[in-house]
Design an enzyme around this catalytic site. Structure first.
Site, PDB file in Angstrom:
ATOM      1  N   HIS A  12       0.845  -1.192   0.000  1.00 29.03           N
ATOM      2  CA  HIS A  12       0.000   0.000   0.000  1.00 29.03           C
ATOM      3  C   HIS A  12       0.880   1.242   0.000  1.00 29.03           C
ATOM      4  CE1 HIS A  12       0.928  -0.260   4.246  1.00 29.03           C
ATOM      5  NE2 HIS A  12       0.389  -1.449   4.264  1.00 29.03           N
ATOM      6  N   HIS A 125      12.354  -5.720   1.341  1.00 30.04           N
ATOM      7  CA  HIS A 125      11.433  -4.710   1.868  1.00 30.04           C
ATOM      8  C   HIS A 125      11.982  -4.024   3.127  1.00 30.04           C
ATOM      9  CE1 HIS A 125       7.529  -2.804   2.253  1.00 30.04           C
ATOM     10  NE2 HIS A 125       7.496  -3.161   3.535  1.00 30.04           N
ATOM     11  N   ASN A 292       3.994   5.526  15.209  1.00 30.56           N
ATOM     12  CA  ASN A 292       3.327   5.570  16.507  1.00 30.56           C
ATOM     13  C   ASN A 292       4.082   6.549  17.415  1.00 30.56           C
ATOM     14  OD1 ASN A 292       2.517   4.847  19.262  1.00 30.56           O
ATOM     15  ND2 ASN A 292       1.447   3.153  18.284  1.00 30.56           N
ATOM     16  N   ARG A 395       2.266  13.296   7.338  1.00 24.50           N
ATOM     17  CA  ARG A 395       2.025  14.476   8.164  1.00 24.50           C
ATOM     18  C   ARG A 395       2.155  15.767   7.350  1.00 24.50           C
ATOM     19  NH1 ARG A 395       0.469  11.176  11.220  1.00 24.50           N
ATOM     20  NH2 ARG A 395       1.667  10.088  12.809  1.00 24.50           N
ATOM     21  N   ALA A 396       1.248  16.701   7.623  1.00 28.38           N
ATOM     22  CA  ALA A 396       1.403  18.052   7.101  1.00 28.38           C
ATOM     23  C   ALA A 396       2.384  18.786   8.009  1.00 28.38           C
ATOM     24  CB  ALA A 396       0.064  18.768   7.098  1.00 28.38           C
ATOM     25  N   ARG A 474       1.190  16.229  20.306  1.00 25.62           N
ATOM     26  CA  ARG A 474       2.119  15.720  19.281  1.00 25.62           C
ATOM     27  C   ARG A 474       2.685  16.924  18.546  1.00 25.62           C
ATOM     28  NH1 ARG A 474      -0.775  12.720  14.704  1.00 25.62           N
ATOM     29  NH2 ARG A 474      -0.818  14.780  13.825  1.00 25.62           N
TER      30      ARG A 474
HETATM   31 FE   LIG Z   1       6.517  -2.082   5.215  1.00 28.93          FE
END
Ligand SMILES: [Fe+2]
Length: 545
Positions: A12, A125, A292, A395-396, A474
């Protein structure tokens, strides 16, 4: 010249990145072009889809033709995956994924005619994730930790980056996966798998981690050899699955909290093992789990490393950059760490003005844009802020942002209404880097908004819109040397209010990717109660009546 095009397409968040002679010239996610959030469904059937528009734009941005590319680095190695059996429908069609990945040269030659597809290089990966952390970080050496849902056969990598070489010290094999467990809980709580994990993290702060703490400790543990076990859990036996349309109550938050705290504990165990093995004082992180920010903050506060650096595009999108950097490194090129996440599309003033003229909207060009925006914010406006190149990663960071005044508690509800978000979702502050330590506990430079920090008690009342239920926020620290316009806006806001903090959330509405073009910014501005749009050097105001 040596040009490496990195491609992520296998699961994705498809994305492309271009590294030329070790310099990162461009990196962008396909969703910003296709306007389909996360680019595609994370299923084997979609593994053939390449980030065609992002790849083409990377080349166009650098003025290259497909034939100029020396290597295409693809962030998944089918030779490492289990070989497909005679029936590709086995194991959830997993063999189909592998077959599609082997066909990438054919798909590439259709997408970019003229590309020398024999120069395709498959990069494991987790090596791609790892390179996006340790090679892209501004640290010459580091321990590196990758945690995600899955790669070819593993869900983790622990290693060391030194002298241009990545040594892999540990790799936890599937089915054990902290990322997949987090995805399971995300789906169980009624959110979208591989997409909404951050909502579980937000919900966790409302819960009691002890209610299901022993269940998670029984099933999830570090194994003392750099890896971990995640035994199958019957989540429904703990909490019934969340039904669509049902609200979230204490038991849901408790499940999220139990999971979150156990994740943090295991990450701390993995980090302690890595520090003992490597002796490094810096750790770099990537993989979706590294988004996270609560776990990151706990690692920074309680872990054995002096410094924690997280790749801003820590999810799979970042493997496009990591694959390119890994391939460039293998060819002996020294990669320069990018000093910004603003690696996507940008627009010249003339292009922006042409869009405004085509829309026949009244606009102005203030002599002091930062001051004009600060005045509007202090007066209660919600501002769409579209400046410079767009961000790589979720994230902006002051390039495609919605801004408002953190002094007004009602702004949390206003922002969540504009964005169609759940009421438990917090909004985050950007703060002048030099003022951050007096407002937040334990601040290290955090330009990519990947850590939470406790708001000092004397400031909680002053910036109520950004203080989360657990007293944290945050934060994004803004260094004016790196981000002069955002820094000037924060300073101008401070001159008007005494507060060097502004609310910053991404410039989009529910379910849509962040705006990427001036037109999309205008559409988003027109579709919700946004009072002012700062589009490059121009300002458009909403007129009432
Ligand atoms: Fe991954």
């Amino acid at each position: 010249m040596a040009a490496v095009l990195g491609v992520n397409a296998v699961f994705h968040d498809p994305a492309a990145a271009l590294v030329v002679d070790g310099e990162t010239l461009a990196a962008a996610e396909e969703e910003r072009f296709s306007r389909r959030k996360h680019g595609k469904e994370p299923v084997p059937f979609s593994a053939w889809e390449l980030p065609v528009d992002a790849m083409r734009w990377c080349l166009e941005h650098a003025g290259l033709e497909p034939g100029d590319i020396d290597v295409v680095a693809y962030s998944y190695d089918p030779d490492l995956a289990p070989p497909p059996g005679p029936d590709v429908t086995d194991d959830g069609w997993e063999g189909l994924r592998t077959l599609y990945v082997r066909r990438v040269p054919g798909f590439l030659s259709t997408a970019l005619p003229g590309l020398r597809t024999e120069r395709l290089e498959y990069v494991a990966h987790h090596v791609a994730h790892a390179a996006s952390a340790c090679v892209a970080a501004p640290h010459a050496t580091s321990a590196v930790l990758v945690l995600d849902g899955r790669g070819e056969v593993a869900s983790h990598l622990g290693g060391r980056w030194r002298d241009g070489t990545l040594d892999v010290l540990a790799a936890q094999r599937l089915p054990h996966s902290l990322g997949l467990l987090y995805e399971e809980v995300t789906a169980h709580l009624g959110f979208r798998r591989s997409s909404d994990e951050y909502k579980v993290m937000a919900l966790a702060s409302y819960g009691d981690p002890d209610r299901f703490g022993s269940a998670f400790r029984e099933h999830v543990a570090a194994t003392g050899d750099g890896g971990f076990v995640v035994r199958p859990m019957d989540l429904a036996a703990l909490v019934p699955a969340h039904e669509p349309g049902e609200g979230w109550v204490d038991i849901h938050a408790d499940l999220a909290a139990g999971l979150q705290v156990r994740l943090e504990e295991v990450i701390l165990d993995l980090a302690r093992w890595l520090q003992a093995r490597t002796g490094e004082d810096t750790i770099t992180l990537a993989g979706g789990v590294a988004l996270n920010c609560v776990a990151n903050a706990r690692l920074a506060a309680e872990g054995p490393f002096d410094r924690v650096w997280v790749q801003p595009a820590a999810g799979d999108a970042g493997t496009a950059l990591g694959a390119a950097m890994a391939a460039a490194t293998r060819r002996g090129q020294a990669c320069t760490p990018p000093d910004t996440a603003a690696l996507g599309r940008g627009w010249a003033e003339g292009e922006i003005e042409a869009v405004l003229k085509a829309a026949e909207l009244p606009y102005e060009r203030p002599t002091d844009l930062a001051g004009t925006v600060a005045t509007a914010l202090a007066g209660g406006a919600v501002v769409g802020w579209f400046q410079g190149r767009s961000e790589y990663g979720p994230r902006a960071l002051g390039h495609r942002s919605l801004l408002c005044d953190p002094r007004r508690p009602e702004n949390l509800g206003r922002m969540n209404a504009i964005k169609g978000r759940e009421e438990f979702r917090p909004i985050a502050p950007m703060v002048l880097a030099e003022r951050a330590p007096e407002i937040f506990d334990g601040v290290q430079p955090s330009p990519y908004m990947l850590f939470v920090h406790r708001v000092r008690p004397e400031w909680e009342e002053r910036i109520p819109a950004v203080v989360h239920v657990d007293g944290t926020a945050r934060i994004q620290t803004v260094d004016t040397a790196d981000e002069p316009l955002v820094g000037a806006m924060l300073r101008a806001f401070e001159r008007r209010t005494g507060i060097p903090v502004v609310v910053n959330t991404s410039f989009n509405t529910a379910g849509r990717p962040m705006v990427d073009t001036p037109q999309q910014a205008l559409e988003c501005f027109g579709s919700g109660p946004i009072d002012l749009l700062a589009l490059g050097p121009f300002v458009v105001r909403r007129t009432s009546g």
